[in-house]
Scaffold this active site. Structure first.
Site, mmCIF file in Angstrom:
data_model
loop_
_atom_site.group_PDB
_atom_site.id
_atom_site.type_symbol
_atom_site.label_atom_id
_atom_site.label_comp_id
_atom_site.label_asym_id
_atom_site.label_seq_id
_atom_site.Cartn_x
_atom_site.Cartn_y
_atom_site.Cartn_z
ATOM 1 N N GLU A 158 34.349 4.665 -15.747
ATOM 2 C CA GLU A 158 33.100 3.861 -15.979
ATOM 3 C C GLU A 158 31.867 4.671 -16.823
ATOM 4 O O GLU A 158 31.380 5.809 -16.484
ATOM 5 C CB GLU A 158 32.224 3.446 -14.672
ATOM 6 C CG GLU A 158 31.125 2.468 -14.821
ATOM 7 C CD GLU A 158 30.497 2.032 -13.570
ATOM 8 O OE1 GLU A 158 30.142 0.666 -13.391
ATOM 9 O OE2 GLU A 158 30.466 2.680 -12.620
ATOM 10 N N GLU A 167 27.788 -2.337 -3.498
ATOM 11 C CA GLU A 167 28.183 -2.942 -4.764
ATOM 12 C C GLU A 167 28.086 -1.727 -5.676
ATOM 13 O O GLU A 167 26.975 -0.907 -5.865
ATOM 14 C CB GLU A 167 26.879 -4.046 -5.157
ATOM 15 C CG GLU A 167 27.615 -4.839 -6.336
ATOM 16 C CD GLU A 167 27.199 -4.266 -7.525
ATOM 17 O OE1 GLU A 167 28.110 -3.567 -8.241
ATOM 18 O OE2 GLU A 167 26.040 -4.379 -8.131
ATOM 19 N N GLY A 199 24.928 1.143 -6.393
ATOM 20 C CA GLY A 199 25.186 2.406 -7.288
ATOM 21 C C GLY A 199 26.582 2.797 -7.694
ATOM 22 O O GLY A 199 27.655 1.963 -7.716
ATOM 23 N N SER A 200 26.834 4.258 -7.855
ATOM 24 C CA SER A 200 28.423 4.684 -8.136
ATOM 25 C C SER A 200 28.885 4.658 -6.948
ATOM 26 O O SER A 200 28.676 4.708 -5.868
ATOM 27 C CB SER A 200 28.261 6.032 -8.713
ATOM 28 O OG SER A 200 27.680 6.977 -7.535
ATOM 29 N N LYS A 225 13.950 1.444 -1.359
ATOM 30 C CA LYS A 225 13.844 2.646 -2.247
ATOM 31 C C LYS A 225 14.439 2.509 -3.557
ATOM 32 O O LYS A 225 15.527 2.467 -3.938
ATOM 33 C CB LYS A 225 14.638 3.804 -1.417
ATOM 34 C CG LYS A 225 14.107 5.367 -1.803
ATOM 35 C CD LYS A 225 14.884 6.131 -2.836
ATOM 36 C CE LYS A 225 15.895 5.847 -3.634
ATOM 37 N NZ LYS A 225 15.367 6.534 -5.043
ATOM 38 N N CYS A 282 27.294 -2.568 -14.160
ATOM 39 C CA CYS A 282 28.582 -2.371 -13.390
ATOM 40 C C CYS A 282 29.479 -3.428 -13.788
ATOM 41 O O CYS A 282 30.662 -3.338 -13.297
ATOM 42 C CB CYS A 282 28.232 -2.288 -11.867
ATOM 43 S SG CYS A 282 27.141 -3.479 -11.158
#
Length: 453
Positions: free
Chosen positions: A356, A229, A207-208, A154, A263
C-alpha cells in the site's frame, strides 16, 4: 506531553499549536466519560435524537469554517473539504434516527416471556487517521452516540483541528459535558491508553494493518470489542466490453483522490489485454489533466501529501529506474507535493504493485480473461475496496462475488456510502462500519426471561 505545532502541508507554515494529552489526562477523560455515559444512556430516545439533530444543524452552520480548517490542516482541496464537512452533518442527521429504532425482540418460550434489549456498551474510543479526519470521525461517533455511549476520540497528531472544533460544536448544540471528548496527542500515549484502559469498552481504529494488529492484540487482553478498518491494495478491473472512455476518465479519481492517501484507492488497474493499448492512450491525458495545486483554489482536484516524511515514503516506490509510463504535474517550492504517477509494466514482485503506497502512484497490469482478472485481484493480503467495469450484468455479479473484497462498485469509482455497510475482508479489517445496522455494533444484547407460571 508538551504542545506541538500543526503544519499546513501545502505551505509548510505553522497553523496552530495544539496541547498534547498525557496518559494521566486520558485517564481523567475516561473517568468523565464514564460519569457522562451513565446519564446519557438514560436520556429518552426522542431527546437523544433531538440533540443529535441539533448537533448536525450546528455542524451545518459552521460547515465553511470546518472546510477552511481542513484545507489548512490537511491540504484537502476546498471542494472536497466542503463535501467532507457536509458529510459530518449528513451522518449525524442519518444516525439521529437510530435511538428510536434500537428495538429488542420478544422470543416465544414455554413458561414465560423472553425479551432482549440493546444496551449501550459504555465508553467508546475512536482512533482516527489523518487522511480523512472529518468523515471517519463522524462514522464512529454518530452511531456510538446514538446507541447511548460516550465517545472519546483521538485524532491523528498531524490533523487534529477539525475534530477539536467538532467537539466544541457538540457542546454548543447541547450535548452534555463528557459525552464527546477529543484528546489530541500521540497514538503511543493517548491511543494506547484507550486500548489498555479496562473501562473503555470498545475501540474503533482506522489506520494501517500493522498498527491495527497491535490494537487488536491490546483489545484481546481485556476481551474488548474492536472494529478495524485497515489497509488496502484495491483493484480497478477494466474489461474490454466496458465504456472504455469513461473507465479511463474516472480511473485517476479512483486513485489520486486525496493525493492517493485513501485506503480505498484503486491503486492497481487491471486491464484486459485486448484493450490495454487503447486504455493507456485514454488514461494518459486523464492523468495529466488532474489539477494539482493550491488546495484553497476552487478548481484544484488534488493537493499535497500530508508531510515531508510521507512524501519521502511515497517517493521510495518510484526510484529513478521505475517503469514510469507517464505522470501528471505538481507545483514546485514549499509544500509536500508529488505528481500523479502511472507505472507500467510492473512486475508482480514490485513493492509498488504489492504494498500500500498511500500516495498518487498506480500500477497498470494486463489480464487475459475473467478468471485471470479475479486471480490477479485476489492475489493480495488486502480486501477493502475495488471497481469492476463491464457492460455484462452477469459478469459484473460473478466477478463481484468472486473478488475477495468488502466494498465494490460496478462502472463507478466510488463505493462508500454512509447508509450502506462498509468494511474489509482479509487483512483490510474486522467488522462493518456504516449502514443501518451500525448502531448495533455499539450495543450489547441483553436477554431476559420472565417466568409466568
Amino acid at each position: 506531553m508538551s504542545n506541538y505545532t500543526v503544519l499546513n502541508p501545502a505551505t509548510e507554515q505553522p497553523v496552530r499549536t495544539v496541547p498534547g494529552t498525557s496518559a494521566e489526562q486520558t485517564d481523567a477523560a475516561i473517568a468523565r466519560a464514564e460519569v457522562a455515559q451513565r446519564a446519557w444512556r438514560t436520556v429518552s430516545p426522542g431527546d437523544r435524537a433531538r440533540l443529535l439533530r441539533g448537533f448536525a444543524a450546528q455542524v451545518d452552520s459552521h460547515a465553511e469554517e470546518l472546510a477552511q480548517l481542513e484545507v489548512a490542516n490537511s491540504g484537502h482541496p476546498v471542494g472536497a473539504a466542503r463535501w467532507e464537512a457536509g458529510q459530518v452533518r449528513d451522518v449525524l442527521q442519518y444516525y439521529a434516527a437510530a435511538p428510536e429504532r434500537l428495538i429488542g425482540k420478544q422470543i416465544p418460550v414455554a413458561g414465560g416471556l423472553d425479551i432482549t434489549f440493546a444496551e449501550p456498551l459504555g465508553v467508546v474510543g475512536l482512533i482516527v487517521p489523518w487522511n480523512f479526519p472529518m468523515p471517519i470521525l463522524s462514522w464512529g461517533l454518530a452511531p456510538a452516540l446514538a446507541a447511548g455511549n460516550a465517545v472519546i476520540a483521538k485524532p491523528a497528531e498531524l490533523t487534529p483541528l477539525t475534530a477539536i472544533r467538532i467537539a466544541e460544536l457538540a457542546l454548543e448544540a447541547g450535548l452534555p459535558e463528557g459525552v464527546l471528548q477529543v484528546l489530541p496527542g500521540k497514538g503511543s500515549v493517548v491511543g494506547q491508553r484507550l486500548v489498555d484502559h479496562p473501562q473503555v469498552r470498545k475501540i474503533v481504529f482506522t489506520g494501517s494493518t500493522e498498527v491495527g494488529s497491535q490494537v487488536m492484540a491490546g483489545c484481546a487482553r481485556h476481551i474488548k470489542r474492536v472494529t478495524l478498518e485497515l489497509g488496502g491494495k484495491s483493484a480497478n478491473i477494466v474489461f474490454a466490453d466496458c465504456d472504455l472512455e469513461r473507465a479511463a476518465a474516472t480511473a485517476p479519481y479512483a486513485v489520486f483522490d486525496n493525493a492517493g492517501q485513501d485506503c480505498c484507492a484503486r491503486s492497481r488497474i487491471l486491464v484486459q489485454r485486448s484493450v490495454l493499448d487503447r486504455f493507456m492512450e485514454l488514461l494518459e491525458p486523464a492523468v495529466k489533466n488532474v489539477a494539482v495545486g493550491d488546495p484553497a483554489a476552487p478548481g484544484t482536484e488534488m493537493g499535497p501529501l500530508i508531510s515531508a516524511a510521507h512524501r519521502q515514503h511515497v517517493a521510495s516506490y518510484v526510484p529513478d529506474d521505475a517503469p514510469v509510463a507517464f505522470r501528471g504535474s505538481a507545483p514546485g517550492g514549499p509544500g509536500f507535493w508529488f505528481p500523479p504517477t502511472v507505472l507500467a509494466p510492473v512486475g508482480t514482485d514490485d513493492p509498488a504493485y504489492t504494498e500500500e503506497v498511500f500516495g498518487p502512484v498506480v500500477t497498470v497490469t494486463p489480464f487475459e480473461d475473467e478468471a485471470d482478472a479475479v486471480a490477479i485481484a485476489n492475489d493480495t493480503p488486502y480486501g477493502l475496496s475495488g471497481s469492476i467495469w463491464t457492460s455484462d450484468v452477469g459478469r459484473a455479479i460473478r466477478v463481484s462475488r468472486a473478488v475477495e473484497t468488502g466494498t465494490l462498485s460496478v462502472n463507478s469509482h466510488s463505493s462508500v456510502r454512509y447508509w450502506t455497510p462498509f468494511g474489509g475482508f482479509k487483512q483490510s479489517g474486522l467488522g462493518r462500519e456504516l449502514g443501518p445496522d451500525a448502531p448495533d455494533a455499539f450495543t450489547e444484547t441483553k436477554n431476559v426471561f420472565i417466568a409466568t407460571d
